[in-house]
Design a protein around this motif. Sequence first.
Motif, PDB file in Angstrom:
ATOM      1  N   ALA A 260       0.826  -1.205   0.000  1.00  0.00           N
ATOM      2  CA  ALA A 260       0.000   0.000   0.000  1.00  0.00           C
ATOM      3  C   ALA A 260       0.858   1.251   0.000  1.00  0.00           C
ATOM      4  CB  ALA A 260      -0.917  -0.008   1.216  1.00  0.00           C
ATOM      5  N   LEU A 261       1.962   1.221   0.733  1.00  0.00           N
ATOM      6  CA  LEU A 261       2.859   2.375   0.789  1.00  0.00           C
ATOM      7  C   LEU A 261       3.444   2.679  -0.585  1.00  0.00           C
ATOM      8  CD1 LEU A 261       4.547   4.495   2.345  1.00  0.00           C
ATOM      9  CD2 LEU A 261       6.241   2.692   2.740  1.00  0.00           C
ATOM     10  N   LEU A 262       3.995   1.645  -1.235  1.00  0.00           N
ATOM     11  CA  LEU A 262       4.628   1.853  -2.525  1.00  0.00           C
ATOM     12  C   LEU A 262       3.620   2.235  -3.610  1.00  0.00           C
ATOM     13  CD1 LEU A 262       7.204  -1.099  -2.555  1.00  0.00           C
ATOM     14  CD2 LEU A 262       7.638   1.321  -2.068  1.00  0.00           C
ATOM     15  N   ALA A 263       2.400   1.720  -3.485  1.00  0.00           N
ATOM     16  CA  ALA A 263       1.384   2.004  -4.503  1.00  0.00           C
ATOM     17  C   ALA A 263       0.810   3.401  -4.385  1.00  0.00           C
ATOM     18  CB  ALA A 263       0.264   0.972  -4.412  1.00  0.00           C
TER      19      ALA A 263
ATOM     20  N   ARG B 245      12.776   0.925  -9.118  1.00  0.00           N
ATOM     21  CA  ARG B 245      13.820   0.454  -8.200  1.00  0.00           C
ATOM     22  C   ARG B 245      14.457   1.611  -7.432  1.00  0.00           C
ATOM     23  NH1 ARG B 245      16.105  -4.579  -8.571  1.00  0.00           N
ATOM     24  NH2 ARG B 245      15.333  -5.980 -10.201  1.00  0.00           N
ATOM     25  N   ARG B 246      14.778   2.684  -8.161  1.00  0.00           N
ATOM     26  CA  ARG B 246      15.412   3.833  -7.500  1.00  0.00           C
ATOM     27  C   ARG B 246      14.476   4.456  -6.470  1.00  0.00           C
ATOM     28  NH1 ARG B 246      17.019   4.846 -12.891  1.00  0.00           N
ATOM     29  NH2 ARG B 246      15.334   6.383 -13.112  1.00  0.00           N
ATOM     30  N   SER B 247      13.202   4.606  -6.830  1.00  0.00           N
ATOM     31  CA  SER B 247      12.254   5.247  -5.917  1.00  0.00           C
ATOM     32  C   SER B 247      11.989   4.378  -4.695  1.00  0.00           C
ATOM     33  CB  SER B 247      10.936   5.526  -6.654  1.00  0.00           C
ATOM     34  OG  SER B 247      11.147   6.395  -7.742  1.00  0.00           O
ATOM     35  N   ALA B 248      11.879   3.067  -4.915  1.00  0.00           N
ATOM     36  CA  ALA B 248      11.656   2.165  -3.774  1.00  0.00           C
ATOM     37  C   ALA B 248      12.862   2.161  -2.847  1.00  0.00           C
ATOM     38  CB  ALA B 248      11.360   0.756  -4.282  1.00  0.00           C
ATOM     39  N   LEU B 249      14.064   2.193  -3.428  1.00  0.00           N
ATOM     40  CA  LEU B 249      15.265   2.227  -2.599  1.00  0.00           C
ATOM     41  C   LEU B 249      15.345   3.491  -1.775  1.00  0.00           C
ATOM     42  CD1 LEU B 249      17.969   0.911  -1.825  1.00  0.00           C
ATOM     43  CD2 LEU B 249      18.983   2.046  -3.828  1.00  0.00           C
ATOM     44  N   ALA B 250      14.913   4.617  -2.385  1.00  0.00           N
ATOM     45  CA  ALA B 250      14.929   5.898  -1.656  1.00  0.00           C
ATOM     46  C   ALA B 250      14.034   5.849  -0.442  1.00  0.00           C
ATOM     47  CB  ALA B 250      14.519   7.032  -2.588  1.00  0.00           C
ATOM     48  N   GLN B 251      13.036   4.966  -0.489  1.00  0.00           N
ATOM     49  CA  GLN B 251      12.137   4.841   0.671  1.00  0.00           C
ATOM     50  C   GLN B 251      12.581   3.758   1.629  1.00  0.00           C
ATOM     51  OE1 GLN B 251       7.776   5.191  -0.351  1.00  0.00           O
ATOM     52  NE2 GLN B 251       8.589   5.015  -2.456  1.00  0.00           N
ATOM     53  N   GLY B 252      13.736   3.135   1.300  1.00  0.00           N
ATOM     54  CA  GLY B 252      14.265   2.099   2.206  1.00  0.00           C
ATOM     55  C   GLY B 252      13.796   0.708   1.863  1.00  0.00           C
TER      56      GLY B 252
END
Length: 427
Positions: free
Chosen positions: A385-388, A416-423
């Motif tokens: 839910a967070l990533l979506a 991938r880059r955006s998800a990594l930025a969120q940890g």
Amino acid sequence: MTEHEAQANLRAVLQLCAAGRLRCSEKTLRPSAATVKAVAEALGAGDFYAEEPIAAFAWPLLLQAGGLAELASGKLALTARGRAALTKPAYDTLALLWRRWLSHGVIDEFSRVEAIKGQRAANVLTAVKPRRAQVGAALAACTPGEWTDVDTLFRTMRKAGHDPRIARTERALWKLYLEDPEYGSLGYDGFHNWELLQGRYTLAVFFEYAAVLGLIDVDYQPPVGARDDYRDNWGADWTDCISRYDGLLALRLNPLGAYATGQTATYIPTLAPADTAPKDSGGLKVLPNHDVVALDGLAPAEILLLDAFAERTGDRVWSLTSASLLTAVGTGRDLAELRRHLEAAAGPLPQTVTTLLDDATRRVGQVRDTGPVHLIECADPAVAALLATDRRTRAHCTRLGERHLAVPLDKLPAFRRSALAQGYPVG
């Protein structure tokens, strides 16, 4: 008259290509024997010679050179330009194909003069594009409507400086030969006259491409014994003719040729002979029960079109069904092409048929293939839910169920880059 035959043949060959029946070598781009046979059978008036493919060989090459078709796993498939050509005036496409052949022809036409050996040796033949330009300029210099015998044409070309030179150098001439590479070499004095080399190349381009595209009307006879300009060469006693094009005796630039070469701004066709004239309304009858009936003999292109969209239920009867229409769409065909043809050939369609076509048209596009995606699995619904919903990742993914995200292939690096930025590194 070739201008009318070529327009009918273009439609037939495009239909063959749309049906997936044209195959060419991935390496040489030349059509297979089965493809040459299929094209020959679809030509309205047949090829120039019954046993010697000229038009049947040229058409698949012309489609490739013109960007109307491209090879995929050895099979020719229509491009967007090719699909558009199915509904455009044929004369415009033929003019385009001539111009494209001059600049993008896919084979060296001289390679079709098989009696002259040694062509594959290194540094023997000149570049083909400048040669084509010389022949194209010679055609553009012809007076529309006037017959010219080929020997007069050759003299005119030489006088005007239109010289499609074949051999790179005098030394290269020694590598070209008839029958035997030593005794039959064209390097000997008097053994490489203009008519033998430049002349045969010119005949090949005119007969196999300009005539096939309907730009010139041709007077011809069987090639064996048609020319004797090689009889003094060693090996000539065993050679019936130098090329399949030797039988071309004379040519005339017609209105389509004048249009394609830029001599006229518009195409005003000559009166079509009865056997090549487009059929008037009444050639087809469309019945309320969805049957399409051929009242008279149909052109090959029409038969191929009906075979693509309908089920043949008799020698002259086709049945339109929802399944047949949607199957055609699934292979890349456009229902608008069928509708336009039926309306032009049979007049206003019965309401039951327009309803069937309208229903099939509505279904087109309701289910689309948007391309490959990566399925991302999250450990729990909260992460999904967070990533979506986060502004940094939501533009790159779509939520599927509680724990999965669909990420288009082209958006995976950004996701991938955006998800990594969120940890959340994607494993």
